[in-house]
Design an enzyme around this catalytic site. Structure first.
Site, PDB file in Angstrom:
ATOM      1  N   HIS A   1      11.032  -2.078   8.806  1.00  0.00           N
ATOM      2  CA  HIS A   1      12.228  -1.987   9.521  1.00  0.00           C
ATOM      3  C   HIS A   1      12.227  -0.611  10.023  1.00  0.00           C
ATOM      4  O   HIS A   1      12.898  -0.263  11.147  1.00  0.00           O
ATOM      5  CB  HIS A   1      13.357  -1.959   8.453  1.00  0.00           C
ATOM      6  CG  HIS A   1      13.726  -3.516   8.160  1.00  0.00           C
ATOM      7  ND1 HIS A   1      14.696  -3.615   7.796  1.00  0.00           N
ATOM      8  CD2 HIS A   1      13.270  -4.444   7.837  1.00  0.00           C
ATOM      9  CE1 HIS A   1      14.920  -5.134   7.694  1.00  0.00           C
ATOM     10  NE2 HIS A   1      13.882  -5.400   7.874  1.00  0.00           N
ATOM     11  N   ASP A   2      11.427   0.353   9.464  1.00  0.00           N
ATOM     12  CA  ASP A   2      11.465   1.638  10.229  1.00  0.00           C
ATOM     13  C   ASP A   2      10.760   1.589  11.669  1.00  0.00           C
ATOM     14  O   ASP A   2      11.364   2.190  12.527  1.00  0.00           O
ATOM     15  CB  ASP A   2      10.363   2.712   9.302  1.00  0.00           C
ATOM     16  CG  ASP A   2      10.617   4.121   9.620  1.00  0.00           C
ATOM     17  OD1 ASP A   2      11.746   4.517  10.346  1.00  0.00           O
ATOM     18  OD2 ASP A   2       9.691   4.949   9.144  1.00  0.00           O
TER      19      ASP A   2
ATOM     20  N   GLY B   1      10.824   3.707  16.505  1.00  0.00           N
ATOM     21  CA  GLY B   1       9.630   3.937  15.905  1.00  0.00           C
ATOM     22  C   GLY B   1       9.296   4.379  14.450  1.00  0.00           C
ATOM     23  O   GLY B   1      10.471   4.481  13.830  1.00  0.00           O
TER      24      GLY B   1
ATOM     25  N   ASP C   1       9.471   6.577  12.171  1.00  0.00           N
ATOM     26  CA  ASP C   1       9.898   8.027  12.074  1.00  0.00           C
ATOM     27  C   ASP C   1      10.690   8.302  11.091  1.00  0.00           C
ATOM     28  O   ASP C   1      11.545   9.269  10.983  1.00  0.00           O
ATOM     29  CB  ASP C   1      10.756   8.389  13.326  1.00  0.00           C
ATOM     30  CG  ASP C   1      12.051   7.562  13.562  1.00  0.00           C
ATOM     31  OD1 ASP C   1      12.389   6.858  12.691  1.00  0.00           O
ATOM     32  OD2 ASP C   1      13.105   7.984  14.520  1.00  0.00           O
TER      33      ASP C   1
ATOM     34  N   SER D   1      13.512   6.939  10.203  1.00  0.00           N
ATOM     35  CA  SER D   1      15.025   7.063  10.461  1.00  0.00           C
ATOM     36  C   SER D   1      15.601   5.925   9.456  1.00  0.00           C
ATOM     37  O   SER D   1      16.805   6.350   9.183  1.00  0.00           O
ATOM     38  CB  SER D   1      15.437   6.375  11.959  1.00  0.00           C
ATOM     39  OG  SER D   1      14.595   5.428  12.284  1.00  0.00           O
TER      40      SER D   1
ATOM     41  N   PRO E   1      14.364  -8.303  14.733  1.00  0.00           N
ATOM     42  CA  PRO E   1      14.361  -9.977  14.985  1.00  0.00           C
ATOM     43  C   PRO E   1      15.331 -10.513  14.083  1.00  0.00           C
ATOM     44  O   PRO E   1      15.019 -10.170  12.900  1.00  0.00           O
ATOM     45  CB  PRO E   1      13.115 -10.397  15.253  1.00  0.00           C
ATOM     46  CG  PRO E   1      12.163  -9.189  14.305  1.00  0.00           C
ATOM     47  CD  PRO E   1      13.118  -8.073  14.403  1.00  0.00           C
TER      48      PRO E   1
ATOM     49  N   ASP F   1       7.635 -16.818  -1.456  1.00  0.00           N
ATOM     50  CA  ASP F   1       6.269 -17.719  -1.334  1.00  0.00           C
ATOM     51  C   ASP F   1       6.193 -17.972  -3.022  1.00  0.00           C
ATOM     52  O   ASP F   1       5.443 -17.381  -3.624  1.00  0.00           O
ATOM     53  CB  ASP F   1       5.251 -16.475  -1.206  1.00  0.00           C
ATOM     54  CG  ASP F   1       3.704 -17.367  -1.201  1.00  0.00           C
ATOM     55  OD1 ASP F   1       3.698 -18.476  -1.770  1.00  0.00           O
ATOM     56  OD2 ASP F   1       2.945 -16.458  -1.157  1.00  0.00           O
TER      57      ASP F   1
ATOM     58  N   SER G   1       3.672 -17.353  -6.056  1.00  0.00           N
ATOM     59  CA  SER G   1       2.848 -16.302  -6.088  1.00  0.00           C
ATOM     60  C   SER G   1       3.551 -15.095  -5.295  1.00  0.00           C
ATOM     61  O   SER G   1       2.780 -14.458  -4.574  1.00  0.00           O
ATOM     62  CB  SER G   1       1.447 -16.568  -5.435  1.00  0.00           C
ATOM     63  OG  SER G   1       1.533 -16.587  -4.102  1.00  0.00           O
TER      64      SER G   1
ATOM     65  N   ASP H   1      -1.374 -12.623  -1.119  1.00  0.00           N
ATOM     66  CA  ASP H   1      -2.589 -13.724  -0.991  1.00  0.00           C
ATOM     67  C   ASP H   1      -2.197 -14.528   0.190  1.00  0.00           C
ATOM     68  O   ASP H   1      -1.554 -14.217   1.168  1.00  0.00           O
ATOM     69  CB  ASP H   1      -2.753 -14.739  -2.149  1.00  0.00           C
ATOM     70  CG  ASP H   1      -1.418 -15.319  -2.450  1.00  0.00           C
ATOM     71  OD1 ASP H   1      -0.352 -15.520  -1.619  1.00  0.00           O
ATOM     72  OD2 ASP H   1      -1.405 -16.068  -3.668  1.00  0.00           O
TER      73      ASP H   1
HETATM   74  C1  HEM Z   1       8.880 -11.824  12.286  1.00  0.00           C
HETATM   75  C2  HEM Z   1       9.995 -11.236  11.959  1.00  0.00           C
HETATM   76  C3  HEM Z   1      10.629 -10.984  10.659  1.00  0.00           C
HETATM   77  C4  HEM Z   1      11.649 -11.609  10.417  1.00  0.00           C
HETATM   78  C5  HEM Z   1      12.866 -12.455  10.917  1.00  0.00           C
HETATM   79  C6  HEM Z   1      12.008 -11.257   8.892  1.00  0.00           C
HETATM   80  C7  HEM Z   1      13.225 -11.384   8.058  1.00  0.00           C
HETATM   81  C8  HEM Z   1      13.210 -11.255   6.654  1.00  0.00           C
HETATM   82  C9  HEM Z   1      14.247 -11.763   5.925  1.00  0.00           C
HETATM   83  C10 HEM Z   1      15.594 -12.077   6.432  1.00  0.00           C
HETATM   84  C11 HEM Z   1      14.175 -11.203   4.699  1.00  0.00           C
HETATM   85  C12 HEM Z   1      14.693 -11.555   3.413  1.00  0.00           C
HETATM   86  C13 HEM Z   1      15.898 -10.400   3.349  1.00  0.00           C
HETATM   87  C14 HEM Z   1      16.922 -10.918   2.172  1.00  0.00           C
HETATM   88  O1  HEM Z   1      17.434 -11.995   2.514  1.00  0.00           O
HETATM   89  O2  HEM Z   1      17.065 -10.176   1.120  1.00  0.00           O
HETATM   90  C15 HEM Z   1      12.860 -10.731   4.685  1.00  0.00           C
HETATM   91  C16 HEM Z   1      12.038 -10.088   3.667  1.00  0.00           C
HETATM   92  C17 HEM Z   1      10.878  -9.550   3.495  1.00  0.00           C
HETATM   93  N1  HEM Z   1      10.211  -9.300   4.722  1.00  0.00           N
HETATM   94 FE1  HEM Z   1      10.520  -9.969   6.491  1.00  0.00          FE
HETATM   95  N2  HEM Z   1      10.829 -10.707   8.526  1.00  0.00           N
HETATM   96  C18 HEM Z   1      10.108 -10.367   9.531  1.00  0.00           C
HETATM   97  C19 HEM Z   1       8.804  -9.692   9.567  1.00  0.00           C
HETATM   98  C20 HEM Z   1       8.365  -8.739   8.324  1.00  0.00           C
HETATM   99  C21 HEM Z   1       7.134  -8.178   8.583  1.00  0.00           C
HETATM  100  C22 HEM Z   1       6.562  -7.905   9.912  1.00  0.00           C
HETATM  101  C23 HEM Z   1       7.024  -7.578   7.343  1.00  0.00           C
HETATM  102  C24 HEM Z   1       5.928  -6.527   6.779  1.00  0.00           C
HETATM  103  C25 HEM Z   1       4.774  -6.689   7.242  1.00  0.00           C
HETATM  104  C26 HEM Z   1       8.024  -8.156   6.430  1.00  0.00           C
HETATM  105  C27 HEM Z   1       7.901  -7.915   5.086  1.00  0.00           C
HETATM  106  C28 HEM Z   1       9.033  -8.616   4.243  1.00  0.00           C
HETATM  107  C29 HEM Z   1       8.695  -8.361   2.936  1.00  0.00           C
HETATM  108  C30 HEM Z   1       7.701  -7.922   2.114  1.00  0.00           C
HETATM  109  C31 HEM Z   1      10.072  -9.209   2.445  1.00  0.00           C
HETATM  110  C32 HEM Z   1      10.566  -9.101   1.075  1.00  0.00           C
HETATM  111  C33 HEM Z   1      11.553  -8.349   0.664  1.00  0.00           C
HETATM  112  C34 HEM Z   1      12.063  -8.192  -0.910  1.00  0.00           C
HETATM  113  O3  HEM Z   1      11.304  -8.653  -1.605  1.00  0.00           O
HETATM  114  O4  HEM Z   1      13.090  -7.852  -1.005  1.00  0.00           O
HETATM  115  N3  HEM Z   1       8.897  -8.940   7.187  1.00  0.00           N
HETATM  116  N4  HEM Z   1      12.219 -10.752   5.751  1.00  0.00           N
END
Ligand code: HEM
Ligand SMILES: *[C@@H]1O[C@H](CO)[C@@H](O)[C@H](O)[C@H]1NC(C)=O
Ligand SMILES: *[C@@H]1O[C@H](CO)[C@@H](O)[C@H](O)[C@H]1NC(C)=O
Ligand SMILES: *[C@@H]1O[C@H](CO)[C@@H](O)[C@H](O)[C@H]1NC(C)=O
Length: 330
Positions: free
Chosen positions: A71-72, A77, A79, A81, A169, A250, A253, A258
């Protein structure tokens, strides 16, 4: 028509990026591994120690702390923010896509430890990058060398994360939109499928996938691309309009970094539409198979893509500042 207007907008933005009118792109000049070697020799050890201790008592913070770097970096960028507070709730962290962003106090705790050791030296943006690596390691994922030397920005706007083109996104984004969003930041289709693997840990609110279970096209239907048995199971956990319940991204796990995320997506059990979208492109589709095969390169790839993401729009040299408190500009 709407679609072509949208791609035209993206094209214009990409041109602006190329012309340097706008710096979202991965550049990373001025970053290097071991930037604090002389100015704060134990910086990385200090960060790791705090994270290891935190994970021992609050393992569920690994997801939010990995996500924070994403998100940062995707907004203004890398930074720092995303960390800035605003008394009137007008900064990024109060914008809707922040849903479930947590762990800000952990970043603050790391900052205190670093300020005690070397006051005014290590930036908050670098802390976020190091913490993302360390939570990955502690959850049994790969280690990679983190480039450091980022400086902290002074601007954080509520409107940035929700900008339809340059914002984060959305979880409903299709593969075309996801690829464009990554491309805008100099990240490839491979980076997209590799970094989506971050969803191997952590949780999602039911509200982020509810429509897939109950009202996909507004006719009370389910998402036909999702495994119907899986939908039935998720419905037991998530009732309509539930704003508080969390589901594992996931299952089985979610505390371990993994390759099982890719197995689930292949079995049409990706939780978010953006996860399922990875089945709709030949390159990302092929990677799903690769990542779960014997010779999987996922762990190595994840480190490479994280370093690339960590270069997006960074402030280095004399730009920005090193904040004393991560929640406030100096
Ligand atoms: C490709 C576009 C991506 C979208 C649309 C997206 C969207 C989301 C959404 C909607 C959630 C759940 C938020 C919630 O309802 O609480 C989430 C969780 C998460 N995202 Fe993504 N994400 C994306 C890419 C990434 C990337 C690049 C990473 C890090 C490398 C990432 C790491 C995570 C992690 C670790 C969680 C779990 C957060 C938690 O346990 O509270 N995501 N993501
Ligand atoms: C993807 O989503 C965008 C924006 O919502 C839309 O304009 C486009 O038609 C969609 N593409 C596909 C292939 O569904
Ligand atoms: C995230 O945004 C929502 C909605 O704008 C807001 O109510 C919430 O307090 C924000 N969360 C954090 C952690 O700031
Ligand atoms: C499903 O979506 C439609 C259109 O957005 C809405 O009018 C309807 O109330 C929704 N139904 C339920 C059960 O939420």
């Amino acid at each position: 028509m709407a679609a072509s207007k949208n791609s035209f907008g993206v094209l214009m933005l990409q041109m602006m990026v190329v012309l340097g009118l706008f710096s979202l792109h991965a550049e990373g000049q001025g970053l290097k591994v071991g930037f604090y070697e002389k100015s704060c020799p134990h910086a990385e050890k200090i960060v790791f120690k705090v994270i290891k201790d935190v994970m021992a008592v609050a393992p569920s913070l690994s997801g939010p702390l990995l996500r924070m770097h994403f998100h940062d970096c995707f907004i203004r960028g890398c930074d720092g923010s995303v960390l800035l507070d605003s008394p009137t709730r007008q900064s990024e962290k109060f914008s809707p896509p922040n849903l479930s962003l947590r762990g800000f106090n952990i970043i603050d705790r790391v900052k205190v430890a670093l300020e005690n050791a070397c006051p005014g030296v290590v930036s908050c943006a670098d802390i976020v990058a190091l913490v993302a690596r360390d939570v990955t390691v502690v959850t049994k994922g790969p280690f990679w060398e983190v480039e450091t030397g980022r400086r902290d920005g002074k601007v954080s706007l509520f409107s940035d994360p929700i900008n339809p083109v340059t914002g984060l996104p959305r979880f409903t984004a299709n593969i075309t939109v996801l690829k464009e969003s990554f491309a805008l930041r100099g990240l490839s289709t491979k980076d997209l499928v590799v970094l989506s693997g971050g969803h191997t840990i952590g949780m999602s609110h039911c509200s982020s996938f509810e429509s897939r279970l109950y009202n996909f096209t507004g006719k009370g239907d389910t998402d036909p691309t999702m495994d119907q048995n899986y939908i039935a199971r998720l419905k037991l956990k998530c009732k309509p309009r539930d704003q508080t319940t969390l589901a594992e991204l996931d299952p089985g796990s979610f505390k371990t970094f993994d390759d099982s995320y890719y197995k689930l997506v292949t079995k049409r059990r990706g939780l978010l539409q953006s996860d399922a979208a990875l089945l709709n492109d030949p390159e990302t589709r092929a990677y799903l198979d690769q990542a779960t095969s014997h010779g999987s390169t996922f762990f190595k790839d994840f480190g490479v893509s994280m370093v690339k993401m960590g270069r997006i729009g960074v402030l280095t040299g004399s730009k920005g500042e090193v904040r004393k408190l991560c929640t406030k500009t100096n």
